[in-house]
Design a protein around this motif. Structure first.
Motif, short mmCIF file in Angstrom:
data_model
loop_
_atom_site.label_atom_id
_atom_site.label_comp_id
_atom_site.label_asym_id
_atom_site.label_seq_id
_atom_site.Cartn_x
_atom_site.Cartn_y
_atom_site.Cartn_z
N MET A 1 0.84 -1.18 0.00
CA MET A 1 0.00 0.00 0.00
C MET A 1 0.89 1.24 0.00
O MET A 1 1.81 1.36 0.79
N PHE A 2 0.58 2.18 -0.87
CA PHE A 2 1.39 3.38 -0.99
C PHE A 2 0.75 4.60 -0.35
O PHE A 2 1.33 5.67 -0.37
N LEU A 3 -0.42 4.46 0.20
CA LEU A 3 -1.10 5.59 0.83
C LEU A 3 -1.07 6.80 -0.10
O LEU A 3 -1.58 6.72 -1.19
N ASN A 4 -0.47 7.87 0.32
CA ASN A 4 -0.40 9.08 -0.49
C ASN A 4 0.95 9.22 -1.21
O ASN A 4 1.28 10.30 -1.66
N LEU A 5 1.69 8.15 -1.28
CA LEU A 5 2.98 8.21 -1.97
C LEU A 5 2.76 8.11 -3.47
O LEU A 5 1.85 7.43 -3.93
N PRO A 6 3.57 8.81 -4.26
CA PRO A 6 3.40 8.78 -5.72
C PRO A 6 3.57 7.38 -6.29
O PRO A 6 4.36 6.58 -5.78
N LYS A 7 2.85 7.10 -7.34
CA LYS A 7 2.97 5.80 -8.01
C LYS A 7 4.11 5.82 -9.02
O LYS A 7 4.71 4.79 -9.28
N ASP A 8 4.40 6.97 -9.59
CA ASP A 8 5.50 7.09 -10.55
C ASP A 8 6.82 6.84 -9.82
O ASP A 8 7.10 7.50 -8.81
N PRO A 9 7.65 5.90 -10.29
CA PRO A 9 8.89 5.56 -9.59
C PRO A 9 9.86 6.73 -9.40
O PRO A 9 10.49 6.83 -8.35
N VAL A 10 9.96 7.61 -10.38
CA VAL A 10 10.89 8.74 -10.26
C VAL A 10 10.41 9.72 -9.19
O VAL A 10 11.19 10.20 -8.37
N MET A 11 9.11 9.98 -9.17
CA MET A 11 8.55 10.86 -8.15
C MET A 11 8.66 10.20 -6.77
O MET A 11 8.96 10.86 -5.77
N LEU A 12 8.40 8.90 -6.71
CA LEU A 12 8.51 8.16 -5.46
C LEU A 12 9.93 8.24 -4.92
O LEU A 12 10.14 8.46 -3.72
N LEU A 13 10.91 8.09 -5.79
CA LEU A 13 12.32 8.19 -5.39
C LEU A 13 12.59 9.53 -4.71
O LEU A 13 13.19 9.58 -3.64
N SER A 14 12.13 10.59 -5.32
CA SER A 14 12.34 11.92 -4.77
C SER A 14 11.69 12.07 -3.40
O SER A 14 12.32 12.55 -2.45
N VAL A 15 10.45 11.64 -3.29
CA VAL A 15 9.72 11.76 -2.02
C VAL A 15 10.38 10.92 -0.93
O VAL A 15 10.62 11.40 0.19
N ILE A 16 10.68 9.67 -1.23
CA ILE A 16 11.26 8.77 -0.22
C ILE A 16 12.63 9.27 0.22
O ILE A 16 12.91 9.34 1.43
N ASN A 17 13.50 9.62 -0.70
CA ASN A 17 14.83 10.08 -0.31
C ASN A 17 14.77 11.38 0.48
O ASN A 17 15.55 11.57 1.42
N THR A 18 13.85 12.25 0.14
CA THR A 18 13.69 13.49 0.91
C THR A 18 13.22 13.18 2.32
O THR A 18 13.76 13.73 3.30
N LYS A 19 12.25 12.29 2.46
CA LYS A 19 11.76 11.92 3.79
C LYS A 19 12.85 11.24 4.60
O LYS A 19 12.99 11.50 5.79
N LEU A 20 13.64 10.37 3.96
CA LEU A 20 14.73 9.70 4.67
C LEU A 20 15.77 10.71 5.13
O LEU A 20 16.28 10.63 6.24
N ARG A 21 16.08 11.67 4.29
CA ARG A 21 17.07 12.68 4.64
C ARG A 21 16.57 13.60 5.77
O ARG A 21 17.32 13.90 6.69
N ASP A 22 15.34 14.03 5.67
CA ASP A 22 14.84 15.06 6.58
C ASP A 22 14.19 14.56 7.85
O ASP A 22 14.15 15.29 8.85
N ARG A 23 13.68 13.32 7.84
CA ARG A 23 12.85 12.93 8.98
C ARG A 23 13.12 11.55 9.58
O ARG A 23 12.90 11.36 10.78
N TYR A 24 13.53 10.60 8.78
CA TYR A 24 13.58 9.22 9.26
C TYR A 24 15.01 8.68 9.30
O TYR A 24 15.77 8.86 8.35
#
Length: 60
Positions: A1-24
């Motif tokens: 389940m991706f909840l509100n995460l983008p389905k496009d892999p390139v957009m997902l990459l950007s969102v996930i790496n940003t979240k990992l860098r800034d929060r997790y």
């Protein structure tokens, strides 16, 4: 389940790496907090040849 995460892999990459860098501190912490499936994220990003590097805490 991706909840509100983008389905496009390139957009997902950007969102996930940003979240990992800034929060997790890890992909597991991100998945636990967001209720996301780690295997689905890894599979989706694997489609564009990215894998999670725990030492860098990002997909590379």
């Amino acid at each position: 389940m991706f909840l509100n995460l983008p389905k496009d892999p390139v957009m997902l990459l950007s969102v996930i790496n940003t979240k990992l860098r800034d929060r997790y501190p890890s992909l597991d912490a991100l998945c636990d907090d967001l209720g996301a499936d780690r295997a689905e994220i890894a599979e989706r990003l694997g489609m564009i040849d990215y894998v999670y590097d725990a030492g860098r805490n990002q997909f590379v």
